[in-house]
Design an enzyme around this catalytic site. Structure first.
Site, PDB file in Angstrom:
ATOM      1  N   THR A  42      64.708   4.748  12.304  1.00  0.00           N
ATOM      2  CA  THR A  42      64.738   6.168  11.976  1.00  0.00           C
ATOM      3  C   THR A  42      64.813   7.074  13.206  1.00  0.00           C
ATOM      4  OG1 THR A  42      63.319   5.582  10.158  1.00  0.00           O
ATOM      5  CG2 THR A  42      63.328   7.894  10.757  1.00  0.00           C
ATOM      6  N   ASP A  79      59.493   5.976   4.082  1.00  0.00           N
ATOM      7  CA  ASP A  79      58.508   7.005   4.418  1.00  0.00           C
ATOM      8  C   ASP A  79      59.135   8.283   4.968  1.00  0.00           C
ATOM      9  OD1 ASP A  79      59.203   5.241   6.728  1.00  0.00           O
ATOM     10  OD2 ASP A  79      58.079   6.764   7.826  1.00  0.00           O
TER      11      ASP A  79
END
Ligand code: GLY
Length: 299
Positions: free
Chosen positions: A170, A201
């Site tokens: 990410t 998440d």
């Protein structure tokens, strides 16, 4: 009107980034942090700075976000992005997006629209179409590198623990503007070979990111399933609000991950006073910061 000194820190993933992939990770983070800081220097908001930095990381094929995202089990990227504004606790996110190259811009539109916090899949794409965001062919986001990885997973199978060895993760940023406002943002292609519809998440408030002017801001990078169960970013920001130093708040968060076998993550943090920090319990984390202490980056 505060006279805060602007600051920004970006991350490009916390994993076992191999030597040959390290220079583009480092350079990509430095370029992104400069793009974000340029917004702050011209008086733009922390939110605009975060968007500029994350967009830069989405366009850089080095990172698992936007162009160059990892592929899911069905051979296509499904991307998530989230943004949080620490002034008003506004949140905007999209998950499971396939046809838009810069999901962080969709997240901004959701945040600014204000009717909802999080839109998924076809609904998120309908929202984007209604606002005339340019649509792309999902194939155009796929790199040969990711197609080869996908072919290998199909042949050999994929264990989520494999993620520890993949050099891509990410991307995200947290920023403080001259008005004293904080913001946080993430964008990701998520986990390689994930089940269609899997959400990580990165775009979930409190899990992969959180920002509150009263306490601080945090973005996480790592195994989303673990980060989500611990609501990791909110815990870090709450600890900062209770007066813990950035080091103690990050140590506590990484220790919480110890409940999971192989619990690994990286965090970027920013306090309301403009202190930036990056912590990780992975072999490496790509990050860069720019603010009162000048430019810094992971070595
Ligand atoms: N941390 C990114 C994900 O697990 O989706």
């Amino acid at each position: 009107m505060s006279d805060a000194e602007p600051a920004i820190i970006v991350h490009g993933g916390a994993w076992n980034i191999p030597d040959e992939a390290w220079p583009p990770h480092r350079e990509g983070c430095l370029a992104a942090v400069r793009a974000g800081y340029a917004e702050l220097a011209r008086g733009a908001s922390a939110l605009d700075a975060v968007i500029a930095a994350v967009r830069f990381l989405e366009d850089d094929p080095t990172f698992d976000a936007g162009f160059g995202s990892v592929l899911g089990r069905d051979g296509y990227p499904e991307m998530d992005a989230g943004l949080m504004d620490g002034a008003g606790l506004r949140f905007g996110g999209v998950v499971g997006v396939r046809r838009f190259a810069n999901p962080v811009l969709l997240a901004r539109a959701v945040l600014e629209d204000g009717s909802h916090c999080l839109l998924s899949g076809e609904g998120a794409e309908l929202f984007a179409r209604e606002r005339c965001f340019p649509e792309c062919d999902p194939e155009s986001l796929i790199l040969d590198r990711e197609r080869e990885n996908w072919e290998r997973y199909r042949r050999e199978g994929f264990d989520l623990a494999e993620k520890f060895r993949r050099p891509r993760e990410t991307a995200g940023a947290v920023a403080l503007d001259s008005r004293g406002d904080l913001a946080a943002g993430n964008s990701t292609g998520g986990v390689s070979f994930k089940h269609p519809g899997r959400v990580g998440d990165s775009a979930l408030p409190g899990c992969g990111l959180y920002a509150d002017n009263r306490s601080g801001a945090c973005c996480c990078s790592g195994w989303g399933e673990q980060i989500m169960r611990l609501v990791l970013a909110k815990g870090v920001v709450d600890d900062l609000g209770r007066g813990l130093t950035v080091g103690k708040a990050a140590d506590a968060a990484l220790a919480r991950l110890g409940r999971f076998e192989g619990g690994r993550a990286g965090l970027i943090l920013l306090t309301p006073a403009g202190e930036t920090a990056a912590f990780h319990n992975t072999p490496r984390m790509a990050w860069a910061s720019l603010g009162p202490r000048g430019e810094q980056a992971a070595e």
